[in-house]
Design an enzyme around this catalytic site. Structure first.
Site, PDB file in Angstrom:
ATOM      1  N   GLY A  11     -39.929  -0.278 -14.396  1.00  0.00           N
ATOM      2  CA  GLY A  11     -39.593  -1.091 -15.568  1.00  0.00           C
ATOM      3  C   GLY A  11     -39.023  -0.231 -16.670  1.00  0.00           C
ATOM      4  O   GLY A  11     -39.212  -0.500 -17.851  1.00  0.00           O
ATOM      5  N   VAL A  63     -41.445  -5.119  -7.902  1.00  0.00           N
ATOM      6  CA  VAL A  63     -42.672  -4.441  -7.425  1.00  0.00           C
ATOM      7  C   VAL A  63     -43.600  -5.360  -6.636  1.00  0.00           C
ATOM      8  O   VAL A  63     -44.536  -4.892  -6.001  1.00  0.00           O
ATOM      9  CB  VAL A  63     -43.471  -3.781  -8.586  1.00  0.00           C
ATOM     10  CG1 VAL A  63     -42.659  -2.707  -9.280  1.00  0.00           C
ATOM     11  CG2 VAL A  63     -43.978  -4.823  -9.576  1.00  0.00           C
ATOM     12  N   TYR A 151     -53.717 -11.676 -17.621  1.00  0.00           N
ATOM     13  CA  TYR A 151     -53.129 -10.398 -18.029  1.00  0.00           C
ATOM     14  C   TYR A 151     -54.231  -9.370 -18.285  1.00  0.00           C
ATOM     15  O   TYR A 151     -54.177  -8.232 -17.794  1.00  0.00           O
ATOM     16  CB  TYR A 151     -52.299 -10.619 -19.286  1.00  0.00           C
ATOM     17  CG  TYR A 151     -51.642  -9.391 -19.854  1.00  0.00           C
ATOM     18  CD1 TYR A 151     -50.444  -8.911 -19.332  1.00  0.00           C
ATOM     19  CD2 TYR A 151     -52.213  -8.710 -20.936  1.00  0.00           C
ATOM     20  CE1 TYR A 151     -49.840  -7.780 -19.871  1.00  0.00           C
ATOM     21  CE2 TYR A 151     -51.610  -7.584 -21.474  1.00  0.00           C
ATOM     22  CZ  TYR A 151     -50.417  -7.128 -20.940  1.00  0.00           C
ATOM     23  OH  TYR A 151     -49.831  -6.013 -21.466  1.00  0.00           O
ATOM     24  N   LYS A 155     -54.906  -5.877 -16.250  1.00  0.00           N
ATOM     25  CA  LYS A 155     -54.855  -4.557 -16.897  1.00  0.00           C
ATOM     26  C   LYS A 155     -56.200  -3.828 -16.774  1.00  0.00           C
ATOM     27  O   LYS A 155     -56.237  -2.595 -16.699  1.00  0.00           O
ATOM     28  CB  LYS A 155     -54.442  -4.703 -18.362  1.00  0.00           C
ATOM     29  CG  LYS A 155     -52.997  -5.158 -18.546  1.00  0.00           C
ATOM     30  CD  LYS A 155     -52.016  -4.092 -18.055  1.00  0.00           C
ATOM     31  CE  LYS A 155     -50.582  -4.416 -18.428  1.00  0.00           C
ATOM     32  NZ  LYS A 155     -49.633  -3.368 -18.032  1.00  0.00           N
TER      33      LYS A 155
HETATM   34  P1  NDP Z   1     -41.038  -5.987 -21.594  1.00  0.00           P
HETATM   35  O1  NDP Z   1     -41.297  -7.427 -21.280  1.00  0.00           O
HETATM   36  O2  NDP Z   1     -40.055  -5.627 -22.642  1.00  0.00           O
HETATM   37  O3  NDP Z   1     -40.654  -5.212 -20.243  1.00  0.00           O
HETATM   38  C1  NDP Z   1     -41.313  -5.472 -19.059  1.00  0.00           C
HETATM   39  C2  NDP Z   1     -40.779  -4.544 -17.995  1.00  0.00           C
HETATM   40  O4  NDP Z   1     -41.449  -4.799 -16.760  1.00  0.00           O
HETATM   41  C3  NDP Z   1     -39.287  -4.768 -17.746  1.00  0.00           C
HETATM   42  O5  NDP Z   1     -38.670  -3.524 -17.527  1.00  0.00           O
HETATM   43  C4  NDP Z   1     -39.278  -5.600 -16.467  1.00  0.00           C
HETATM   44  O6  NDP Z   1     -38.121  -5.413 -15.692  1.00  0.00           O
HETATM   45  C5  NDP Z   1     -40.488  -5.026 -15.742  1.00  0.00           C
HETATM   46  N1  NDP Z   1     -40.993  -5.966 -14.743  1.00  0.00           N
HETATM   47  C6  NDP Z   1     -41.555  -7.179 -14.947  1.00  0.00           C
HETATM   48  N2  NDP Z   1     -41.822  -7.779 -13.773  1.00  0.00           N
HETATM   49  C7  NDP Z   1     -41.438  -6.895 -12.804  1.00  0.00           C
HETATM   50  C8  NDP Z   1     -41.445  -6.927 -11.372  1.00  0.00           C
HETATM   51  N3  NDP Z   1     -41.931  -7.972 -10.685  1.00  0.00           N
HETATM   52  N4  NDP Z   1     -40.963  -5.863 -10.709  1.00  0.00           N
HETATM   53  C9  NDP Z   1     -40.486  -4.792 -11.379  1.00  0.00           C
HETATM   54  N5  NDP Z   1     -40.450  -4.689 -12.721  1.00  0.00           N
HETATM   55  C10 NDP Z   1     -40.910  -5.747 -13.414  1.00  0.00           C
HETATM   56  O7  NDP Z   1     -42.462  -5.415 -21.926  1.00  0.00           O
HETATM   57  P2  NDP Z   1     -42.921  -4.065 -22.657  1.00  0.00           P
HETATM   58  O8  NDP Z   1     -41.858  -3.043 -22.623  1.00  0.00           O
HETATM   59  O9  NDP Z   1     -43.508  -4.475 -23.943  1.00  0.00           O
HETATM   60  O10 NDP Z   1     -44.126  -3.659 -21.691  1.00  0.00           O
HETATM   61  C11 NDP Z   1     -44.151  -2.478 -20.914  1.00  0.00           C
HETATM   62  C12 NDP Z   1     -45.593  -2.274 -20.470  1.00  0.00           C
HETATM   63  O11 NDP Z   1     -46.421  -2.142 -21.632  1.00  0.00           O
HETATM   64  C13 NDP Z   1     -46.154  -3.463 -19.692  1.00  0.00           C
HETATM   65  O12 NDP Z   1     -46.987  -2.993 -18.660  1.00  0.00           O
HETATM   66  C14 NDP Z   1     -46.954  -4.210 -20.736  1.00  0.00           C
HETATM   67  O13 NDP Z   1     -47.981  -4.970 -20.151  1.00  0.00           O
HETATM   68  C15 NDP Z   1     -47.492  -3.052 -21.561  1.00  0.00           C
HETATM   69  N6  NDP Z   1     -47.936  -3.425 -22.893  1.00  0.00           N
HETATM   70  C16 NDP Z   1     -47.064  -3.909 -23.840  1.00  0.00           C
HETATM   71  C17 NDP Z   1     -47.532  -4.261 -25.089  1.00  0.00           C
HETATM   72  C18 NDP Z   1     -46.631  -4.804 -26.160  1.00  0.00           C
HETATM   73  O14 NDP Z   1     -47.127  -5.237 -27.217  1.00  0.00           O
HETATM   74  N7  NDP Z   1     -45.318  -4.802 -26.010  1.00  0.00           N
HETATM   75  C19 NDP Z   1     -48.941  -4.136 -25.447  1.00  0.00           C
HETATM   76  C20 NDP Z   1     -49.774  -3.588 -24.385  1.00  0.00           C
HETATM   77  C21 NDP Z   1     -49.269  -3.255 -23.169  1.00  0.00           C
HETATM   78  P3  NDP Z   1     -36.854  -6.451 -15.769  1.00  0.00           P
HETATM   79  O15 NDP Z   1     -36.582  -6.703 -17.218  1.00  0.00           O
HETATM   80  O16 NDP Z   1     -35.760  -5.741 -15.072  1.00  0.00           O
HETATM   81  O17 NDP Z   1     -37.274  -7.692 -15.036  1.00  0.00           O
END
Ligand code: NDP
Length: 244
Positions: A11, A63, A151, A155
Protein backbone atom coordinates in the site's frame (compact mmCIF):
# COMPACT_ATOMS: atom_id res chain seq x y z
CA UNK A 1 22.27 -5.16 -7.40
CA UNK A 2 25.50 -5.26 -5.35
CA UNK A 3 25.24 -3.29 -2.09
CA UNK A 4 21.73 -2.05 -2.81
CA UNK A 5 19.27 -2.43 0.06
CA UNK A 6 15.62 -3.10 -0.77
CA UNK A 7 12.42 -2.13 1.02
CA UNK A 8 9.01 -3.59 0.20
CA UNK A 9 6.11 -1.33 1.23
CA UNK A 10 2.55 -2.67 0.87
CA UNK A 11 0.00 0.00 0.00
CA UNK A 12 2.99 2.24 -0.61
CA UNK A 13 1.38 4.31 -3.36
CA UNK A 14 -0.71 6.72 -1.33
CA UNK A 15 -1.43 8.04 2.15
CA UNK A 16 0.88 6.88 4.91
CA UNK A 17 2.43 4.24 2.63
CA UNK A 18 3.51 6.87 0.10
CA UNK A 19 5.23 8.87 2.86
CA UNK A 20 6.97 5.69 4.08
CA UNK A 21 8.12 4.84 0.54
CA UNK A 22 9.57 8.32 0.03
CA UNK A 23 11.22 8.39 3.44
CA UNK A 24 12.86 4.98 3.03
CA UNK A 25 14.05 6.02 -0.44
CA UNK A 26 15.67 9.05 1.21
CA UNK A 27 17.27 6.64 3.68
CA UNK A 28 18.87 4.88 0.70
CA UNK A 29 16.63 1.89 0.01
CA UNK A 30 15.38 1.07 -3.45
CA UNK A 31 11.61 0.85 -3.12
CA UNK A 32 9.26 -1.85 -4.29
CA UNK A 33 5.81 -0.54 -3.44
CA UNK A 34 2.51 -2.28 -3.98
CA UNK A 35 -0.91 -0.90 -4.81
CA UNK A 36 -4.30 -2.52 -5.21
CA UNK A 37 -6.66 -0.11 -7.03
CA UNK A 38 -4.77 3.19 -7.23
CA UNK A 39 -2.17 2.77 -9.97
CA UNK A 40 -1.84 6.50 -10.81
CA UNK A 41 -0.79 7.76 -7.36
CA UNK A 42 1.56 4.77 -7.08
CA UNK A 43 3.26 5.63 -10.39
CA UNK A 44 3.58 9.26 -9.24
CA UNK A 45 5.36 8.17 -6.06
CA UNK A 46 7.68 5.97 -8.13
CA UNK A 47 8.47 8.89 -10.48
CA UNK A 48 9.10 11.23 -7.54
CA UNK A 49 11.54 8.75 -5.98
CA UNK A 50 13.34 8.09 -9.27
CA UNK A 51 13.85 11.82 -9.73
CA UNK A 52 16.01 11.74 -6.60
CA UNK A 53 18.26 9.11 -8.18
CA UNK A 54 16.90 6.17 -6.16
CA UNK A 55 15.32 3.24 -7.98
CA UNK A 56 11.66 2.43 -7.35
CA UNK A 57 8.99 0.26 -8.88
CA UNK A 58 5.26 -0.25 -8.32
CA UNK A 59 3.61 -3.68 -8.40
CA UNK A 60 -0.09 -4.39 -8.51
CA UNK A 61 -1.10 -6.80 -5.74
CA UNK A 62 -4.38 -7.32 -3.94
CA UNK A 63 -3.22 -8.73 -0.61
CA UNK A 64 -6.43 -10.73 -0.24
CA UNK A 65 -5.62 -12.74 -3.37
CA UNK A 66 -3.11 -15.52 -2.63
CA UNK A 67 -2.26 -15.92 -6.33
CA UNK A 68 -1.43 -12.24 -6.72
CA UNK A 69 0.70 -12.37 -3.57
CA UNK A 70 2.53 -15.47 -4.86
CA UNK A 71 3.20 -13.69 -8.15
CA UNK A 72 4.53 -10.62 -6.31
CA UNK A 73 6.97 -12.87 -4.44
CA UNK A 74 8.61 -13.81 -7.77
CA UNK A 75 9.65 -10.19 -8.41
CA UNK A 76 13.45 -10.10 -8.86
CA UNK A 77 13.89 -7.35 -6.25
CA UNK A 78 12.26 -9.71 -3.74
CA UNK A 79 14.13 -12.86 -4.72
CA UNK A 80 17.40 -10.89 -4.56
CA UNK A 81 16.64 -10.22 -0.86
CA UNK A 82 14.46 -7.85 1.17
CA UNK A 83 16.09 -5.81 3.93
CA UNK A 84 12.95 -4.02 5.08
CA UNK A 85 9.33 -5.17 4.91
CA UNK A 86 6.62 -2.63 5.76
CA UNK A 87 3.11 -4.08 6.07
CA UNK A 88 1.16 -0.86 5.72
CA UNK A 89 -1.91 -1.65 3.60
CA UNK A 90 -5.27 -1.46 5.30
CA UNK A 91 -8.94 -0.63 4.95
CA UNK A 92 -11.31 1.09 7.32
CA UNK A 93 -14.99 1.34 6.41
CA UNK A 94 -16.94 2.87 9.23
CA UNK A 95 -19.74 0.58 10.39
CA UNK A 96 -21.40 0.70 13.78
CA UNK A 97 -20.50 -2.37 15.83
CA UNK A 98 -24.22 -3.17 16.25
CA UNK A 99 -24.70 -3.26 12.48
CA UNK A 100 -21.56 -5.23 11.61
CA UNK A 101 -22.23 -8.30 9.46
CA UNK A 102 -20.08 -11.35 8.87
CA UNK A 103 -19.31 -10.48 5.21
CA UNK A 104 -17.91 -7.12 6.20
CA UNK A 105 -15.97 -8.61 9.11
CA UNK A 106 -14.42 -11.26 6.87
CA UNK A 107 -13.38 -8.68 4.27
CA UNK A 108 -11.68 -6.49 6.85
CA UNK A 109 -9.86 -9.44 8.44
CA UNK A 110 -8.85 -10.76 5.00
CA UNK A 111 -7.27 -7.42 4.11
CA UNK A 112 -5.79 -6.05 7.31
CA UNK A 113 -4.74 -9.25 9.05
CA UNK A 114 -4.66 -12.22 6.68
CA UNK A 115 -3.31 -10.03 3.87
CA UNK A 116 -0.33 -9.09 6.03
CA UNK A 117 0.20 -12.75 6.88
CA UNK A 118 0.01 -13.80 3.21
CA UNK A 119 2.66 -11.25 2.21
CA UNK A 120 4.97 -12.27 5.06
CA UNK A 121 4.47 -15.97 4.27
CA UNK A 122 5.21 -15.44 0.58
CA UNK A 123 8.40 -13.42 1.07
CA UNK A 124 9.82 -14.78 4.33
CA UNK A 125 12.45 -16.95 2.66
CA UNK A 126 13.77 -13.84 0.88
CA UNK A 127 14.40 -11.74 4.00
CA UNK A 128 18.04 -10.87 4.49
CA UNK A 129 19.84 -11.91 7.72
CA UNK A 130 19.30 -8.64 9.61
CA UNK A 131 15.90 -7.89 8.05
CA UNK A 132 13.52 -5.51 9.79
CA UNK A 133 9.75 -5.76 9.61
CA UNK A 134 7.46 -2.89 10.49
CA UNK A 135 3.71 -3.39 10.77
CA UNK A 136 1.24 -0.49 10.70
CA UNK A 137 -1.39 -1.17 13.34
CA UNK A 138 -3.70 1.42 14.87
CA UNK A 139 -4.55 2.96 18.21
CA UNK A 140 -7.96 1.36 17.66
CA UNK A 141 -6.30 -2.06 17.86
CA UNK A 142 -5.92 -1.39 21.59
CA UNK A 143 -8.74 1.07 22.21
CA UNK A 144 -11.57 -0.44 20.17
CA UNK A 145 -14.09 1.71 18.34
CA UNK A 146 -17.89 1.86 18.18
CA UNK A 147 -17.56 2.53 14.43
CA UNK A 148 -14.88 -0.02 13.69
CA UNK A 149 -15.24 -3.24 15.66
CA UNK A 150 -13.99 -5.21 12.64
CA UNK A 151 -11.12 -2.79 12.01
CA UNK A 152 -10.10 -2.73 15.69
CA UNK A 153 -10.21 -6.53 15.91
CA UNK A 154 -8.13 -6.87 12.72
CA UNK A 155 -5.50 -4.43 14.03
CA UNK A 156 -5.39 -6.16 17.44
CA UNK A 157 -4.83 -9.48 15.67
CA UNK A 158 -2.16 -7.92 13.47
CA UNK A 159 -0.28 -6.46 16.43
CA UNK A 160 -0.26 -9.63 18.52
CA UNK A 161 0.72 -11.70 15.49
CA UNK A 162 3.61 -9.29 14.81
CA UNK A 163 4.70 -9.46 18.46
CA UNK A 164 4.72 -13.24 18.27
CA UNK A 165 6.75 -13.09 15.08
CA UNK A 166 9.21 -10.74 16.81
CA UNK A 167 9.76 -13.33 19.54
CA UNK A 168 10.25 -16.12 17.03
CA UNK A 169 12.62 -14.17 14.75
CA UNK A 170 14.72 -12.49 17.45
CA UNK A 171 17.25 -15.36 17.76
CA UNK A 172 17.83 -15.03 13.98
CA UNK A 173 18.70 -11.34 14.36
CA UNK A 174 15.56 -10.12 12.62
CA UNK A 175 13.43 -7.44 14.26
CA UNK A 176 9.67 -6.81 14.07
CA UNK A 177 7.92 -3.73 15.44
CA UNK A 178 4.45 -2.25 15.28
CA UNK A 179 3.58 1.40 14.75
CA UNK A 180 0.12 2.35 16.03
CA UNK A 181 -0.94 5.71 14.55
CA UNK A 182 -3.66 7.94 15.99
CA UNK A 183 -5.44 10.40 13.64
CA UNK A 184 -3.42 10.82 10.44
CA UNK A 185 -4.28 13.13 7.56
CA UNK A 186 -5.06 10.74 4.68
CA UNK A 187 -8.15 9.63 2.74
CA UNK A 188 -9.23 7.72 5.86
CA UNK A 189 -10.17 11.10 7.42
CA UNK A 190 -11.31 12.69 4.14
CA UNK A 191 -14.99 12.22 5.02
CA UNK A 192 -14.68 14.45 8.11
CA UNK A 193 -16.76 17.65 8.21
CA UNK A 194 -14.78 20.82 9.08
CA UNK A 195 -16.35 20.68 12.57
CA UNK A 196 -15.29 17.06 13.04
CA UNK A 197 -11.76 17.94 12.00
CA UNK A 198 -11.56 20.76 14.53
CA UNK A 199 -12.93 18.51 17.27
CA UNK A 200 -10.29 15.88 16.44
CA UNK A 201 -7.54 18.52 16.62
CA UNK A 202 -8.83 19.68 20.00
CA UNK A 203 -8.95 16.11 21.28
CA UNK A 204 -5.24 15.55 20.57
CA UNK A 205 -2.97 16.90 23.34
CA UNK A 206 -0.47 18.13 20.70
CA UNK A 207 -3.43 19.96 19.05
CA UNK A 208 -3.00 18.74 15.53
CA UNK A 209 -3.81 15.81 13.27
CA UNK A 210 -0.75 13.69 12.48
CA UNK A 211 0.88 13.80 9.06
CA UNK A 212 1.87 10.73 7.03
CA UNK A 213 5.46 11.97 7.50
CA UNK A 214 5.06 11.68 11.30
CA UNK A 215 4.44 7.97 10.81
CA UNK A 216 7.14 7.57 8.15
CA UNK A 217 9.75 9.10 10.49
CA UNK A 218 8.95 6.52 13.16
CA UNK A 219 9.12 3.68 10.64
CA UNK A 220 12.47 5.01 9.43
CA UNK A 221 13.79 4.90 13.00
CA UNK A 222 12.40 1.41 13.70
CA UNK A 223 14.09 -0.08 10.64
CA UNK A 224 17.37 1.76 11.28
CA UNK A 225 20.40 0.73 13.32
CA UNK A 226 19.42 3.36 15.92
CA UNK A 227 16.70 0.98 17.11
CA UNK A 228 18.83 -2.17 17.15
CA UNK A 229 17.64 -3.15 20.64
CA UNK A 230 13.93 -2.66 19.96
CA UNK A 231 11.80 -5.58 18.86
CA UNK A 232 8.20 -6.60 19.51
CA UNK A 233 7.35 -3.03 20.51
CA UNK A 234 4.10 -1.23 19.77
CA UNK A 235 5.04 2.41 19.21
CA UNK A 236 2.06 4.76 19.59
CA UNK A 237 2.36 7.80 17.31
CA UNK A 238 -0.72 9.81 18.20
CA UNK A 239 0.17 13.22 19.64
CA UNK A 240 -0.61 11.97 23.14
CA UNK A 241 -4.22 11.11 22.22
CA UNK A 242 -4.10 7.67 23.73
CA UNK A 243 -1.40 6.46 26.09
CA UNK A 244 -1.89 2.77 26.93
P1 NDP B 1 -5.40 5.02 2.82
O1 NDP B 1 -6.84 4.62 2.74
O2 NDP B 1 -4.98 6.36 2.35
O3 NDP B 1 -4.50 3.92 2.09
C1 NDP B 1 -4.77 2.57 2.22
C2 NDP B 1 -3.72 1.79 1.48
O4 NDP B 1 -3.98 0.39 1.61
C3 NDP B 1 -3.73 2.10 -0.02
O5 NDP B 1 -2.41 2.14 -0.49
C4 NDP B 1 -4.48 0.91 -0.61
O6 NDP B 1 -4.09 0.62 -1.93
C5 NDP B 1 -4.02 -0.20 0.32
N1 NDP B 1 -4.95 -1.33 0.29
C6 NDP B 1 -6.24 -1.36 0.70
N2 NDP B 1 -6.80 -2.55 0.44
C7 NDP B 1 -5.81 -3.30 -0.14
C8 NDP B 1 -5.76 -4.64 -0.66
N3 NDP B 1 -6.81 -5.46 -0.61
N4 NDP B 1 -4.60 -5.07 -1.19
C9 NDP B 1 -3.52 -4.26 -1.24
N5 NDP B 1 -3.50 -3.00 -0.77
C10 NDP B 1 -4.65 -2.53 -0.24
O7 NDP B 1 -5.04 4.81 4.33
P2 NDP B 1 -3.81 5.33 5.22
O8 NDP B 1 -2.66 5.70 4.37
O9 NDP B 1 -4.37 6.31 6.17
O10 NDP B 1 -3.51 3.99 6.03
C11 NDP B 1 -2.29 3.27 5.94
C12 NDP B 1 -2.25 2.33 7.14
O11 NDP B 1 -2.30 3.11 8.34
C13 NDP B 1 -3.45 1.39 7.20
O12 NDP B 1 -3.03 0.13 7.66
C14 NDP B 1 -4.36 2.06 8.21
O13 NDP B 1 -5.21 1.13 8.83
C15 NDP B 1 -3.34 2.64 9.17
N6 NDP B 1 -3.85 3.71 10.01
C16 NDP B 1 -4.27 4.90 9.48
C17 NDP B 1 -4.76 5.89 10.32
C18 NDP B 1 -5.24 7.21 9.80
O14 NDP B 1 -5.80 8.01 10.58
N7 NDP B 1 -5.06 7.56 8.54
C19 NDP B 1 -4.84 5.70 11.76
C20 NDP B 1 -4.34 4.41 12.22
C21 NDP B 1 -3.87 3.47 11.36
P3 NDP B 1 -4.96 1.15 -3.22
O15 NDP B 1 -5.26 2.59 -2.98
O16 NDP B 1 -4.07 0.91 -4.38
O17 NDP B 1 -6.20 0.30 -3.28
Amino acid sequence: MEGMRTALVTGGGRGIGAAISKRLAKDGYRILLTYCNSSKPAEMVVDEIRETGIDAVAANCDVTDAREVALLATHPWITEGIDVLVLNHGRYDRVDAKELGITHLKRTMATNFEGAFLIWDAVKTHLTDQARICVIGSQLGTRGSAHGADYSASKAALAIWARSLAQSLAPDGKRVNIVAPGFVDTDILAGDSPEKRISREQEVPLKRIGTPEDIAGTVSFLVSEDSNYITGAVVHVNGGLYLP
